[in-house]
Design an enzyme around this catalytic site. Structure first.
Site, PDB file in Angstrom:
ATOM      1  N   ARG A   1      40.853  38.419 -25.904  1.00  0.00           N
ATOM      2  CA  ARG A   1      41.262  39.483 -26.365  1.00  0.00           C
ATOM      3  C   ARG A   1      40.938  39.772 -27.536  1.00  0.00           C
ATOM      4  O   ARG A   1      40.471  41.223 -28.300  1.00  0.00           O
ATOM      5  CB  ARG A   1      42.896  39.118 -26.595  1.00  0.00           C
TER       6      ARG A   1
ATOM      7  N   TYR B   1      43.927  67.434 -28.711  1.00  0.00           N
ATOM      8  CA  TYR B   1      43.969  67.019 -27.678  1.00  0.00           C
ATOM      9  C   TYR B   1      45.183  66.660 -27.211  1.00  0.00           C
ATOM     10  O   TYR B   1      46.486  66.558 -28.059  1.00  0.00           O
ATOM     11  CB  TYR B   1      43.261  65.622 -27.399  1.00  0.00           C
TER      12      TYR B   1
ATOM     13  N   ASP C   1      37.654  62.839 -33.895  1.00  0.00           N
ATOM     14  CA  ASP C   1      37.726  62.799 -32.072  1.00  0.00           C
ATOM     15  C   ASP C   1      36.295  63.274 -32.233  1.00  0.00           C
ATOM     16  O   ASP C   1      36.264  64.237 -31.792  1.00  0.00           O
ATOM     17  CB  ASP C   1      38.533  63.284 -31.354  1.00  0.00           C
TER      18      ASP C   1
ATOM     19  N   LYS D   1      35.112  60.021 -20.789  1.00  0.00           N
ATOM     20  CA  LYS D   1      34.570  61.568 -20.837  1.00  0.00           C
ATOM     21  C   LYS D   1      33.131  60.727 -20.501  1.00  0.00           C
ATOM     22  O   LYS D   1      32.211  60.420 -19.745  1.00  0.00           O
ATOM     23  CB  LYS D   1      35.292  62.182 -21.603  1.00  0.00           C
TER      24      LYS D   1
HETATM   25  C1  PLP Z   1      40.758  62.583 -22.661  1.00  0.00           C
HETATM   26  C2  PLP Z   1      41.261  62.365 -24.661  1.00  0.00           C
HETATM   27  C3  PLP Z   1      41.291  62.023 -25.095  1.00  0.00           C
HETATM   28  C4  PLP Z   1      42.383  60.315 -23.855  1.00  0.00           C
HETATM   29  O1  PLP Z   1      41.049  60.294 -23.578  1.00  0.00           O
HETATM   30  P1  PLP Z   1      41.799  58.416 -22.465  1.00  0.00           P
HETATM   31  O2  PLP Z   1      40.948  57.580 -22.093  1.00  0.00           O
HETATM   32  O3  PLP Z   1      42.829  59.661 -21.676  1.00  0.00           O
HETATM   33  O4  PLP Z   1      42.586  58.078 -23.102  1.00  0.00           O
HETATM   34  C5  PLP Z   1      41.520  61.995 -25.614  1.00  0.00           C
HETATM   35  N1  PLP Z   1      41.183  62.991 -26.793  1.00  0.00           N
HETATM   36  C6  PLP Z   1      40.242  63.756 -26.173  1.00  0.00           C
HETATM   37  C7  PLP Z   1      39.439  65.250 -26.575  1.00  0.00           C
HETATM   38  C8  PLP Z   1      40.273  63.667 -24.764  1.00  0.00           C
HETATM   39  O5  PLP Z   1      39.297  64.776 -23.581  1.00  0.00           O
END
Ligand code: PLP
Length: 381
Positions: A46, A98, A170, A195
C-alpha cells in the site's frame, strides 16, 4: 528531453534483475526484510510498489512536477487530494466541473465542513469575487466538461498565490502533452488516467502531481493513510498506454478538427463547443496556455429526436460514458457524466438535452463522418 522521449523513458529504468525493457508487474503485497533495525525501501505494497512508482515518476516528469501519486481511480485521486483541506476551509470550483467531483464536493466534503462555491471560471472576476477569507483552494478543469469552457490558468495562479490559496487542475482532457498546469503556476494536477493517459478503455486509474515538496508530503501521507491505491497490473497497463500518448493525441486531435469542420456545415448541428474554433470565447487563452485543443468536443443538435438517433444508431462511435480511448465515444452529458447535477442547475449551466459529447478515437475520421452523415440523412428533418 523532449516530450516524446520522456514518454518512453521517464520512470522506466530497465529492470535491474533481468534487463527487461518494460517495468515488471510486482504482484506482491509485502516484502521480506533483512534487518530488525532497518527495513528496506519497500515494506508493504500500500505504501510502495515498484510498478506504481514507475508510473508515478513518469507522470511527474511529464507534468513538470517533482512528485506523482497514483490512485485507484480519477475520483480516488480527486477525493484523496481534497483531504488536504480541513473543516471550515472553503473552495472555489468551476461550475461545469466533472459530475463525480460535483457529487463528492456537494454531498461528502460539504458534510465534512468543506464548502464549495461554484463559479463561471471563464471569468477571473467571478473567481476573485467568490474568494472568502477562509478560501483555501481553487478547483478547475480547463477546457471544462462538457462545454469546453476555458479558464486562464496563469491568471488564476496569480490570484491564488498572493492569498496562499492552492490551485488544483483536473488535466484529464488535455493531458500533459497539451497542457502543463504546474508550468503555468498552478499547484496540483489531477487526472483520471482512465481516459487519455491509459487510452485503451481497459483500466480505471487516477493520478496527482505536485511540484512543491511540502504539498507532496501531505498528499503522500493521505495516499498511504487513506489507501486508495491502484494495483500493480493497472499501473503496468497505464504505463503501457501512456507510452503512445503523443501519437494517439496527435491523430485524435487531427481527426477531431476534421469532424468539427464537417459538423459546422451541418444543418442539424446548431452549436459546437470546441476551443480549437477561432470563434470559441476561450480560443486565445487556449492557444496561449496549451499546445492544442484536444480530441473532445460537444455539440448541440436541432431536436431531441436527432439526438436520440445519433446516440442510438452510432456504431463506430460507442454510445457510452468515458472518453480518451482509441475507440471514439459518443456520450450524453445530461444523463451520463452530469446526471448527478440537478436538472435546473444543469440547464442553467448550458448542459441542454440536445447536447452530445464526442471523444474522437483512432478510427479514420472519414468513416466517422460518413456514419454521422448517414444517420443525419436517414431521418426526416
Ligand atoms: C472520468 C473523469 C474523472 C473521474 O475519473 P475516474 O477514473 O472515472 O474515477 C474526473 N475528471 C474528469 C474530467 C473525467 O473525465
Amino acid at each position: 528531453m523532449k516530450f516524446s522521449t520522456k514518454l518512453i523513458h521517464s520512470g522506466q529504468t530497465h529492470d535491474p534483475l533481468t534487463g527487461a525493457l518494460g517495468v515488471p508487474i510486482y504482484q506482491t503485497s509485502t516484502y521480506r526484510q533483512q534487518s530488525l533495525d532497518q527495513f528496506g525501501k519497500y515494506d508493504y505494497a500500500r505504501s510502495d510498489n515498484p510498478t506504481r512508482e514507475a508510473l508515478e515518476e513518469a507522470v511527474a516528469a511529464l507534468e513538470g512536477g517533482n512528485r506523482g501519486f497514483a490512485f485507484s481511480s480519477g475520483m480516488a485521486a480527486i477525493s484523496s487530494t481534497l483531504l488536504i483541506f480541513s473543516p471550515g476551509d472553503h473552495l472555489v470550483v468551476c461550475d461545469d466541473v466533472y459530475g463525480g467531483a460535483y457529487r463528492v464536493l456537494t454531498q461528502i466534503f460539504s458534510r465534512l465542513g468543506i464548502h464549495s462555491t461554484f463559479v463561471d471560471a471563464t471569468s477571473l472576476e467571478a473567481i476573485e469575487a467568490a474568494i472568502k477569507p477562509e478560501t483555501r483552494g481553487i478547483y478547475l478543469e480547463t477546457p471544462s466538461n462538457p462545454l469546453l469552457k476555458v479558464t486562464d490558468l496563469r491568471g488564476v495562479a496569480e490570484l491564488a498565490r498572493d492569498r496562499g490559496i492552492v490551485t488544483l487542475v483536473d488535466n484529464t482532457f488535455m493531458t500533459p502533452y497539451l497542457q502543463r498546469p504546474l508550468e503555468l503556476g498552478c499547484d496540483i494536477v489531477l487526472h483520471s488516467a482512465t481516459k487519455f493517459i491509459n487510452g485503451h478503455s481497459d483500466v480505471i486509474c487516477g493520478l496527482a502531481v505536485v511540484k512543491d515538496s511540502e504539498l507532496g508530503e501531505r498528499i503522500r501521507f493521505i495516499q498511504n493513510g487513506f489507501g486508495a491505491i491502484p494495483g500493480p497490473q493497472d499501473c503496468f497497463l497505464t504505463l503501457r498506454g501512456l507510452k503512445t500518448l503523443k501519437v494517439r493525441m496527435d491523430q485524435s486531435q487531427k481527426s477531431a478538427a476534421a469532424i468539427v469542420d464537417w459538423l459546422g456545415s451541418q444543418q442539424r448541428v446548431t452549436r459546437i463547443h470546441y476551443p480549437g474554433l477561432a470563434d470559441h470565447p476561450g480560443y486565445a487563452i487556449q492557444r496561449s496556455q496549451t499546445d492544442g485543443a484536444g480530441a473532445v468536443f460537444s455539440f448541440e443538435l436541432d431536436s431531441l429526436e436527432t439526438t436520440r438517433r445519433l446516440l442510438e444508431q452510432s456504431r463506430l462511435s460507442a454510445f457510452a460514458v468515458s472518453l480518451g480511448g482509441v475507440e471514439s465515444i459518443i456520450s450524453y452529458p445530461a444523463r451520463m457524466s452530469h446526471a448527478a447535477v440537478p436538472p435546473e442547475e444543469r440547464r442553467r449551466k448550458g448542459i441542454t438535452d440536445t447536447l452530445v459529447r464526442l471523444s474522437v478515437g483512432l478510427e479514420d475520421p472519414d468513416d466517422l463522418i460518413a456514419e454521422m452523415d448517414s444517420i443525419f440523412k436517414s431521418n426526416p428533418v
